[in-house]
Design a protein around this motif. Sequence first.
Motif, PDB file in Angstrom:
ATOM      1  N   THR A 174       1.073  -1.364   0.032  1.00 52.51           N
ATOM      2  CA  THR A 174       0.032   0.103   0.068  1.00 52.51           C
ATOM      3  C   THR A 174       0.812   1.471   0.114  1.00 52.51           C
ATOM      4  N   THR A 175       0.440   2.337  -0.214  1.00 54.76           N
ATOM      5  CA  THR A 175       1.039   3.748  -0.284  1.00 54.76           C
ATOM      6  C   THR A 175       1.466   3.790   1.036  1.00 54.76           C
ATOM      7  N   GLU A 176       0.811   3.541   2.172  1.00 52.98           N
ATOM      8  CA  GLU A 176       1.227   3.577   3.737  1.00 52.98           C
ATOM      9  C   GLU A 176       2.804   2.752   3.846  1.00 52.98           C
ATOM     10  N   ASP A 177       2.565   1.618   3.315  1.00 55.50           N
ATOM     11  CA  ASP A 177       3.462   0.619   3.398  1.00 55.50           C
ATOM     12  C   ASP A 177       4.943   1.103   2.780  1.00 55.50           C
ATOM     13  N   LYS A 178       4.789   1.390   1.605  1.00 55.01           N
ATOM     14  CA  LYS A 178       5.958   1.889   0.781  1.00 55.01           C
ATOM     15  C   LYS A 178       6.368   3.169   1.779  1.00 55.01           C
ATOM     16  N   ARG A 179       5.620   4.058   2.158  1.00 54.45           N
ATOM     17  CA  ARG A 179       6.262   5.198   2.846  1.00 54.45           C
ATOM     18  C   ARG A 179       6.858   5.098   4.108  1.00 54.45           C
ATOM     19  N   LEU A 180       6.280   3.854   4.877  1.00 51.26           N
ATOM     20  CA  LEU A 180       7.071   3.410   6.063  1.00 51.26           C
ATOM     21  C   LEU A 180       8.359   2.875   5.705  1.00 51.26           C
ATOM     22  N   GLN A 188      10.319   3.365   3.130  1.00 52.74           N
ATOM     23  CA  GLN A 188      11.257   4.442   2.635  1.00 52.74           C
ATOM     24  C   GLN A 188      11.706   5.021   4.121  1.00 52.74           C
ATOM     25  N   GLU A 189      10.759   5.254   4.927  1.00 51.93           N
ATOM     26  CA  GLU A 189      11.545   5.863   6.141  1.00 51.93           C
ATOM     27  C   GLU A 189      12.310   5.157   6.718  1.00 51.93           C
TER      28      GLU A 189
END
Length: 57
Positions: A4-10, A12-13
Amino acid sequence: MNLTTEDKRLLQELCDRHSVSYDKVIQLLKTVNAYELKDRRTGIYDALREIITSDLH
């Protein structure tokens, strides 16, 4: 592999925080996923090693 977009953001972080290449982690995950349903996983370690030692940043 469906992140998910949230998974990718996390992810990346976390990669940024630990100085790990996001692109390499994605490639590693895709490779493991591709071998996951195979009866024999011959070659997975070579494939993972190639990703890890590549110049991909």
